[in-house]
Write a protein that holds these residues in place. Structure first.
Motif, PDB file in Angstrom:
ATOM      1  N   SER A  12       3.465   8.302  -3.366  1.00  0.00           N
ATOM      2  CA  SER A  12       4.481   7.279  -3.132  1.00  0.00           C
ATOM      3  C   SER A  12       5.388   7.280  -4.351  1.00  0.00           C
ATOM      4  O   SER A  12       4.934   7.531  -5.468  1.00  0.00           O
ATOM      5  N   ASP A  54      -0.718   8.440  -0.834  1.00  0.00           N
ATOM      6  CA  ASP A  54      -1.040   8.329   0.594  1.00  0.00           C
ATOM      7  C   ASP A  54      -1.919   9.520   0.928  1.00  0.00           C
ATOM      8  O   ASP A  54      -1.553  10.671   0.682  1.00  0.00           O
ATOM      9  N   GLN A  62      -4.726   4.903   1.345  1.00  0.00           N
ATOM     10  CA  GLN A  62      -4.004   4.978   0.076  1.00  0.00           C
ATOM     11  C   GLN A  62      -4.972   4.843  -1.101  1.00  0.00           C
ATOM     12  O   GLN A  62      -5.907   4.037  -1.070  1.00  0.00           O
TER      13      GLN A  62
END
Length: 182
Positions: A12, A54, A62
């Motif tokens: 992310s 992720d 996650q």
């Protein structure tokens, strides 16, 4: 990954500009390597952030990692600040020495204080330069923290600010020591 399905990690975006991250495939679906590069910081000597990955696995979508880095500055004051006792029975002074952690030696060119009620002078003692903050007994320093601005002949670190902290209680100004690095 245990008995779960193959992993397909994706980073992310991190909101922290000090970190650059990338994931490399070691064994597709099984093993991955995360590279983290830390960009130089302009203030402070520690950076922290939270990285999120992720996984592509529904049971653990996650992963979160806390990362931090500490830096040894090229030059630092020793002690790291001037600690002025709020109560003084006479004029008071404290010396600070600059220590270069790069192995190079440089000179202090000038020193000045942000508070006109205080003064500074450069002294050379046993071959070492020291910046000495002079505080008159009449100085009422409550709420008047400031800094001493030091200029050097170091092209990478031409200016350094040393905080002036006015303490609420008496301070032992000789409490901070550092072994000689030579």
């Amino acid at each position: 990954r245990g008995d779960g399905p193959p992993v397909h990690p994706a980073l992310s975006p991190t909101p922290d500009a000090n970190f650059e991250t990338a994931i490399k495939v070691v064994e597709a679906g099984e093993k991955y390597e995360m590279d983290i590069k830390v960009r130089p910081v302009t203030t402070g000597n520690r950076v922290t952030s939270v990285l999120k990955i992720d996984t592509g696995v529904p049971e653990a979508p996650q992963l979160t990692y806390s990362v931090f880095a500490s830096f040894i500055p090229d030059v630092e004051p020793l002690p790291e600040n001037f600690k002025v006792p709020a109560q003084r029975e006479s004029d008071w002074e404290q010396a600070v020495e600059l220590v270069w952690n790069t192995g190079e030696q440089h000179r202090i060119l000038t020193a000045s204080t942000s508070d006109p009620a205080l003064s500074v002078e450069l002294r050379e003692e046993t071959g070492k330069q020291k910046v000495v903050l002079k505080v008159p007994q009449s100085f009422s320093g409550k709420g008047r923290n400031g800094q001493v601005l030091v200029t050097t002949d170091d092209p990478k670190n031409p200016k350094l600010e040393v905080p002036i902290l006015v303490m609420a209680t008496a301070v032992n100004r000789n409490a901070v020591t550092r072994p000689d690095s030579t």
